[in-house]
Structures are given as C-alpha cells and as structure tokens.
Design a protein around this motif. Structure first.
Motif, PDB file in Angstrom:
ATOM      1  N   ALA A  20      13.093   7.613 -20.469  1.00  0.00           N
ATOM      2  CA  ALA A  20      13.433   8.986 -20.503  1.00  0.00           C
ATOM      3  C   ALA A  20      13.670   9.511 -19.024  1.00  0.00           C
ATOM      4  N   LEU A  21      13.179   8.878 -17.971  1.00  0.00           N
ATOM      5  CA  LEU A  21      13.467   9.315 -16.624  1.00  0.00           C
ATOM      6  C   LEU A  21      14.963   8.779 -16.314  1.00  0.00           C
ATOM      7  N   LYS A  22      15.256   7.589 -16.894  1.00  0.00           N
ATOM      8  CA  LYS A  22      16.635   7.266 -16.549  1.00  0.00           C
ATOM      9  C   LYS A  22      17.671   8.388 -17.321  1.00  0.00           C
ATOM     10  N   GLU A  23      17.395   8.722 -18.347  1.00  0.00           N
ATOM     11  CA  GLU A  23      18.094   9.898 -19.005  1.00  0.00           C
ATOM     12  C   GLU A  23      18.284  11.127 -17.987  1.00  0.00           C
ATOM     13  N   ILE A  24      17.024  11.272 -17.447  1.00  0.00           N
ATOM     14  CA  ILE A  24      17.040  12.383 -16.387  1.00  0.00           C
ATOM     15  C   ILE A  24      18.027  12.230 -15.485  1.00  0.00           C
ATOM     16  N   LEU A  25      17.726  11.102 -14.681  1.00  0.00           N
ATOM     17  CA  LEU A  25      18.709  10.860 -13.741  1.00  0.00           C
ATOM     18  C   LEU A  25      19.960  10.919 -14.128  1.00  0.00           C
ATOM     19  N   SER A  26      20.438  10.447 -15.284  1.00  0.00           N
ATOM     20  CA  SER A  26      21.734  10.341 -15.709  1.00  0.00           C
ATOM     21  C   SER A  26      22.347  11.763 -15.962  1.00  0.00           C
TER      22      SER A  26
ATOM     23  N   GLU B 191       0.920  -0.982   0.048  1.00  0.00           N
ATOM     24  CA  GLU B 191       0.003  -0.006  -0.058  1.00  0.00           C
ATOM     25  C   GLU B 191       0.791   1.265  -0.014  1.00  0.00           C
ATOM     26  N   PHE B 192       1.938   1.211   0.650  1.00  0.00           N
ATOM     27  CA  PHE B 192       2.882   2.309   0.783  1.00  0.00           C
ATOM     28  C   PHE B 192       4.134   1.920   0.411  1.00  0.00           C
ATOM     29  N   ALA B 193       4.844   2.703  -0.757  1.00  0.00           N
ATOM     30  CA  ALA B 193       6.012   2.314  -1.443  1.00  0.00           C
ATOM     31  C   ALA B 193       6.791   3.601  -1.623  1.00  0.00           C
ATOM     32  N   VAL B 194       8.119   3.575  -1.518  1.00  0.00           N
ATOM     33  CA  VAL B 194       8.987   4.583  -1.636  1.00  0.00           C
ATOM     34  C   VAL B 194      10.284   4.291  -1.948  1.00  0.00           C
ATOM     35  N   GLY B 195      10.932   4.736  -2.857  1.00  0.00           N
ATOM     36  CA  GLY B 195      12.268   4.458  -3.146  1.00  0.00           C
ATOM     37  C   GLY B 195      13.500   5.457  -2.832  1.00  0.00           C
ATOM     38  N   TRP B 196      14.408   5.362  -2.119  1.00  0.00           N
ATOM     39  CA  TRP B 196      15.294   6.394  -1.911  1.00  0.00           C
ATOM     40  C   TRP B 196      16.750   5.893  -2.931  1.00  0.00           C
ATOM     41  N   ILE B 197      16.927   7.153  -3.747  1.00  0.00           N
ATOM     42  CA  ILE B 197      18.194   6.665  -4.636  1.00  0.00           C
ATOM     43  C   ILE B 197      19.321   7.426  -4.545  1.00  0.00           C
ATOM     44  N   ASP B 198      20.400   6.996  -4.905  1.00  0.00           N
ATOM     45  CA  ASP B 198      21.861   7.511  -4.688  1.00  0.00           C
ATOM     46  C   ASP B 198      21.769   8.402  -6.059  1.00  0.00           C
ATOM     47  N   ALA B 199      21.700   9.581  -6.022  1.00  0.00           N
ATOM     48  CA  ALA B 199      21.666  10.263  -7.183  1.00  0.00           C
ATOM     49  C   ALA B 199      22.900  10.622  -7.976  1.00  0.00           C
ATOM     50  N   THR B 200      23.974  10.237  -7.052  1.00  0.00           N
ATOM     51  CA  THR B 200      25.244  10.638  -7.538  1.00  0.00           C
ATOM     52  C   THR B 200      25.842   9.280  -8.323  1.00  0.00           C
ATOM     53  N   ALA B 201      25.185   8.249  -8.113  1.00  0.00           N
ATOM     54  CA  ALA B 201      25.869   7.004  -8.876  1.00  0.00           C
ATOM     55  C   ALA B 201      25.822   7.214 -10.406  1.00  0.00           C
ATOM     56  N   LYS B 202      26.703   6.532 -10.995  1.00  0.00           N
ATOM     57  CA  LYS B 202      26.569   6.680 -12.423  1.00  0.00           C
ATOM     58  C   LYS B 202      26.550   5.282 -13.218  1.00  0.00           C
ATOM     59  N   ARG B 203      26.609   5.236 -14.554  1.00  0.00           N
ATOM     60  CA  ARG B 203      26.842   4.115 -15.112  1.00  0.00           C
ATOM     61  C   ARG B 203      26.036   2.805 -14.767  1.00  0.00           C
ATOM     62  N   LYS B 204      26.941   1.669 -14.520  1.00  0.00           N
ATOM     63  CA  LYS B 204      26.290   0.443 -14.003  1.00  0.00           C
ATOM     64  C   LYS B 204      25.380   0.793 -12.899  1.00  0.00           C
ATOM     65  N   ARG B 205      25.802   1.487 -12.030  1.00  0.00           N
ATOM     66  CA  ARG B 205      25.201   1.730 -10.544  1.00  0.00           C
ATOM     67  C   ARG B 205      23.929   2.901 -10.551  1.00  0.00           C
ATOM     68  N   LEU B 206      23.992   3.426 -11.664  1.00  0.00           N
ATOM     69  CA  LEU B 206      22.890   4.577 -12.065  1.00  0.00           C
ATOM     70  C   LEU B 206      21.603   4.151 -11.457  1.00  0.00           C
ATOM     71  N   GLY B 207      20.885   5.056 -10.342  1.00  0.00           N
ATOM     72  CA  GLY B 207      19.509   4.544  -9.818  1.00  0.00           C
ATOM     73  C   GLY B 207      19.409   3.719  -8.813  1.00  0.00           C
ATOM     74  N   ARG B 208      20.912   3.317  -8.280  1.00  0.00           N
ATOM     75  CA  ARG B 208      20.735   2.161  -7.103  1.00  0.00           C
ATOM     76  C   ARG B 208      20.132   2.995  -5.937  1.00  0.00           C
ATOM     77  N   GLY B 209      19.720   2.130  -4.970  1.00  0.00           N
ATOM     78  CA  GLY B 209      19.111   2.515  -3.846  1.00  0.00           C
ATOM     79  C   GLY B 209      18.282   1.664  -2.877  1.00  0.00           C
ATOM     80  N   ILE B 210      17.408   2.344  -2.173  1.00  0.00           N
ATOM     81  CA  ILE B 210      16.607   1.188  -1.220  1.00  0.00           C
ATOM     82  C   ILE B 210      15.277   1.473  -1.488  1.00  0.00           C
ATOM     83  N   LEU B 211      14.391   0.259  -1.712  1.00  0.00           N
ATOM     84  CA  LEU B 211      13.015   0.458  -1.913  1.00  0.00           C
ATOM     85  C   LEU B 211      12.463   0.139  -0.623  1.00  0.00           C
ATOM     86  N   GLU B 212      11.621   0.850  -0.066  1.00  0.00           N
ATOM     87  CA  GLU B 212      10.869   0.656   1.238  1.00  0.00           C
ATOM     88  C   GLU B 212       9.556   0.536   0.992  1.00  0.00           C
ATOM     89  N   GLU B 213       8.787  -0.850   1.173  1.00  0.00           N
ATOM     90  CA  GLU B 213       7.436  -1.162   1.112  1.00  0.00           C
ATOM     91  C   GLU B 213       6.993  -1.483   2.477  1.00  0.00           C
TER      92      GLU B 213
END
Ligand SMILES: Cc1cc2nc3c(=O)[nH]c(=O)nc-3n(C[C@H](O)[C@H](O)[C@H](O)COP(=O)(O)OP(=O)(O)OC[C@H]3O[C@@H](n4cnc5c(N)ncnc54)[C@H](O)[C@@H]3O)c2cc1C
Length: 436
Positions: free
Chosen positions: A319-325, A207-229
């Motif tokens: 496109a969101l992945k591009e934005i994060l990049s 019912e509740f979900a939020v992702g915390w991302i490391d916005a500094t990670a690049k390349r293979k690690r782009l978008g890594r983080g923690i999902l809280e459910e």
C-alpha cells in the motif's frame, strides 16, 4: 511580561498566524504569561499549524533553555523545555553522552520533542523521545508540578505527544545514552527501486538507518534512492564546525519546478557507486543534515510548502508503494523524500509511530496539493496507517479517530488539565481534537 504582536508560521510557511507572543525567561514571567492563556510553543519547527494560535496568544519557550542538573555517572539530565536538541548534543557529546532520540533537526526544543513524541533514525530500536523521559514539570495554576509515569501515569501518557494541551512543559528529566566518540561510520547504498528499498530496510542490522528517495521516479524506478546505515564510532574530534549557509531571500517558484527537482534527484542518486560508499561523518552532519542550510524553507518561495508524512503497518508495504506512486504521478513532489522503518515504540495516546514504514514528502503549496493530499489521506486510512500531526496542515478531522484510536482517552486527560481549552492551537481546532 512584555508581549509582542507578530506574524509567525510553522516551518512550511503555508499556514500563518497573527497574534501576541511572549518570550519569558523566568518561571515568574511564564506564570504571568500563562495567566493570559495560549499554548506554549517551541522553535516552530513543526511544519503546519501545531505551534500556531491565530488571533490569540502564544508563549515561546526558547529563552527558558537552562541546564538544571546533569549526573555524568547515570546520564540523567534535567533541562528547561526551551533548550534545543542540537545544543544538548553539542554540550553532551564531548562528555560521552547524547539524547537517546533526536529528530532530523537540532533546532527542535525539548518541549517540542515531547509534545510531538518525536522519532529519530533509530526508532526501530530506541523507540520514541517520550520513552526516554523520566519526568516532566508542568506549569499549573498552583505552580510547577512534576509528572512521571509512576506519579500520574494517565497525565504522563497524555503529555507525551500531547501537543502541549495538558499544560506548558517547564522542564524535563531525560535518560541520555552513552556514545563511544563523536563520529559516525555511514554506509550509503544505492537502491534501484521500492521493493529493494523495503527488503534492505528489513534486513538492516544498523542502529541508525534512513532512506532518501527520489519521489519523482516512476514505473521501474519508483522508490529508487539511497539507504544510509550508520554506527556510532570512536573519535574525539567532532569534525569541523559547520558554517550554516543562509538562504537570503524567498526563492522564485521556478526553482522547485519539476525539471529542477528531477535534476537534483539525478545528481543525488549518482553520488553513490554500485558497491556502496563508506564515510565517516560528524554527529550533527549525520543527524541534522538539513540544518547546514539555514532557513532552507525559503527555497519554496512565499507560498511555502507542505509535508505529507504517513506511517503504515509493516504488512502494508504494498500500500505504501501505491502511495508513492500516487505522489510520483501527482507531479509536485520535492527532492526531500524520506523512507524509514519504524519499531512499535510510542509513549503517548497521540504518538505517531507504529511498527511499519514511514514516508515523508515535501510539496510546494500549490492549488492542486489539497486534492492530492486528500487522496493520500484516503489511502493511508484504507491501509490502517496514520498521518503525522507535527507535519500536517491539510488532514480532515473525520480521519482522526481511526488514525489515533486513543483519541478519546487523550481528550479526557486534556479536558481535566485544561478544562476551558485555553491551550488550544490552530491544529487542535482544525482537527477538532479537543471536541467532537
Ligand atoms: C528539517 C526537519 C526535520 C525533522 N525531522 C523530524 C524527525 O526526524 N522526526 C520527528 O519526529 N520530527 C521531525 N521533525 C519535526 C520536529 O521534530 C517537531 O515538529 C518538533 O515538535 C519541533 O519542535 P519545536 O520546538 O520547534 O516545537 P513547535 O513546532 O514550536 O511546537 C510543536 C508542538 O509542541 C508544543 N510545545 C512546544 N514547546 C512546548 C512546551 N514547552 N510545553 C508544552 N508544549 C510545547 C506546541 O504547542 C506544539 O503543539 C523535523 C522538522 C524539521 C524542520
């Protein structure tokens, strides 16, 4: 009515205003204050200039925070607009109820939640705040007037997410939701990259979900983080009272320099083992994690910071992945990046949500941020998304009609309710929202 002349700012502190502020406690004082013009504002938890009226007057509603009625059978509550969402949660949770939608800070007022039609970590299921508002009482020259979806559908729609431009909201009648107890069961899972994150958000049944991302990670690690459910569970004890730790001074700029941000992210990411981690948390700890550190906006130093929050349609995850990049390559992102799945629910012409994914990233206010922000804004426009006005300080007026296709309908209702634009704010003027 007593007025005080003061400097004030939104939560990001990068944009500031100087002007007269009234803090009425009663309807009579509110009427008197409104006669002098200026918008109603809440607790200034919007990041940019939406609660600012530089050189003019503003009416701070936080003293008008009384509970007017509560029916424990139906969960319908009537409350003055200056009440904070955190105070409501504290009052209602022991009685088995809570606001159906809550933003990530308990310090937002009910008026502010309506005026930005805020979303919570349950937006994909519960929709936006305004969808749980049964009626609002707007102050008019002729006195208080109740506005509901049945009595005035167009005015109601223009008021939900309407940035206070259809009138000061005096009070609201809200439909609450039941809760089984005062605890949350939270599952945290480490996400190695952006694609896994999106797949996990799509697959989540929580019912509740939020992702915390490391916005500094690049390349293979782009978008890594923690999902809280999270799920609401039984538990009569609310958990220990949180002592809010203050940030006593403006932090030096070096504190948020890139190496420090990277260390923070490495520390944050290492807390969750590969198999995930289950925790039971108190409601406020899960819903308002950042409120534990009061005045944390001072960590960004005197120059303040900006938040960029966008939402993109569900078929535009690439496109969101591009934005994060772009953000990661820009090299100024802070540790506070949030990724969420949104449902279609929205209550007003200018409501932010759309079905898709939302990303929010903080950036210390530096000379190169406006250029980066403009690039991000172009990417959002090209992908058919929009920027959240509650967070914005840097968007361009030319983007608004494409991002908010109901702008004209809203403009017409705002003009009817406030023909002389006496309620206009700095944001409304900067983005030409009330005029072409
Ligand atoms: C840490 C943090 C986390 C956040 N998380 C989220 C989140 O998860 N989801 C989300 O949607 N937002 C989130 N926000 C943004 C926040 O919920 C909104 O900016 C909210 O509008 C702030 O409420 P406020 O009472 O401080 O309003 P203000 O910022 O003071 O004002 C916001 C707007 O509301 C208008 N307004 C306020 N009161 C009234 C009134 N009584 N009558 C008419 N107009 C009024 C003002 O004119 C202004 O246009 C977050 C903010 C912070 C600081």
């Amino acid at each position: 009515m007593q007025w005080k002349t003061a400097d004030y700012a939104g939560w990001g502190r990068a944009l500031r205003a100087h002007g007269r502020i009234a803090r009425p406690e009663r309807v009579s004082a509110l009427t008197e204050a409104l006669a002098e013009g200026g918008p109603a504002i809440g607790n200034c938890r919007s990041y940019g200039d939406s609660p600012l009226n530089d050189g003019g007057a503003a009416i701070r509603m936080t003293r008008m925070d009384r509970l007017l009625a509560f029916d424990p059978e139906t969960g319908v509550i009537e409350v003055e607009a200056g009440a904070s969402i955190g105070a409501l949660l504290k009052l209602l949770a022991p009685r088995g109820w809570m606001p159906a939608v809550m933003p990530g800070t308990g310090l937002a007022t009910v008026g502010g939640c309506i005026a930005n039609d805020v979303h919570g970590k349950n937006h994909h299921g519960a929709g936006s705040f305004g969808q749980h508002v049964l009626a609002v009482t707007l102050m008019t020259a002729a006195g208080p007037r109740e506005v509901s979806p049945a009595s005035d559908p167009d005015l109601f729609r223009a008021t939900m997410g309407g940035l206070g431009q259809t009138g000061a909201i005096l009070s609201a009648r809200l439909q609450l939701r039941t809760i089984p107890g005062q605890r949350m069961k939270v599952l945290e899972t480490a996400m190695p990259d952006f694609d896994s994150f999106i797949a996990a958000l799509d697959a989540s049944k929580a019912e509740f979900a939020v992702g915390w991302i490391d916005a500094t990670a690049k390349r293979k690690r782009l978008g890594r983080g923690i999902l809280e459910e999270a799920t609401l569970v039984e538990g009569t004890r609310p958990g220990p009272e949180r002592k809010r730790k203050p940030v006593p001074f403006d932090a030096p700029n070096a504190l948020l320099s890139r190496p420090v941000v990277k260390i923070f992210n490495r520390w944050y990411g290492s807390g969750v083992p590969d198999g995930g981690r289950k925790r039971t948390r108190a409601l406020d700890d899960f819903f308002f994690p950042l409120d534990a550190l009061s005045d944390w906006n001072r960590l960004y130093g005197k120059r303040g910071f900006h938040q960029f929050q966008c939402v993109l349609p569900a078929d535009r995850a690439a496109a969101l992945k591009e934005i994060l990049s772009t953000i990661a390559r820009g090299g100024i992102a802070s540790p506070l990046a949030v990724l969420k799945r949104m449902g279609p629910g929205r209550a007003g012409h200018l409501s932010f949500p759309m079905e898709g994914y939302t990303l929010a990233v903080d950036m210390p206010a530096r000379a190169r941020v406006p250029t980066l922000y403009a690039r991000l804004e172009d990417q959002v426009l090209a992908a058919g998304g929009r920027i959240y006005l509650a967070k914005d300080a840097l968007a361009r007026p030319e983007s608004m009609a494409a991002m908010y296709p109901e702008l004209e309908a809203w403009r017409a209702e705002a003009a009817k309710a406030d023909p002389e634009a006496r309620l206009a704010t700095d944001l409304v003027r900067r983005l030409h929202l009330r005029s072409l």
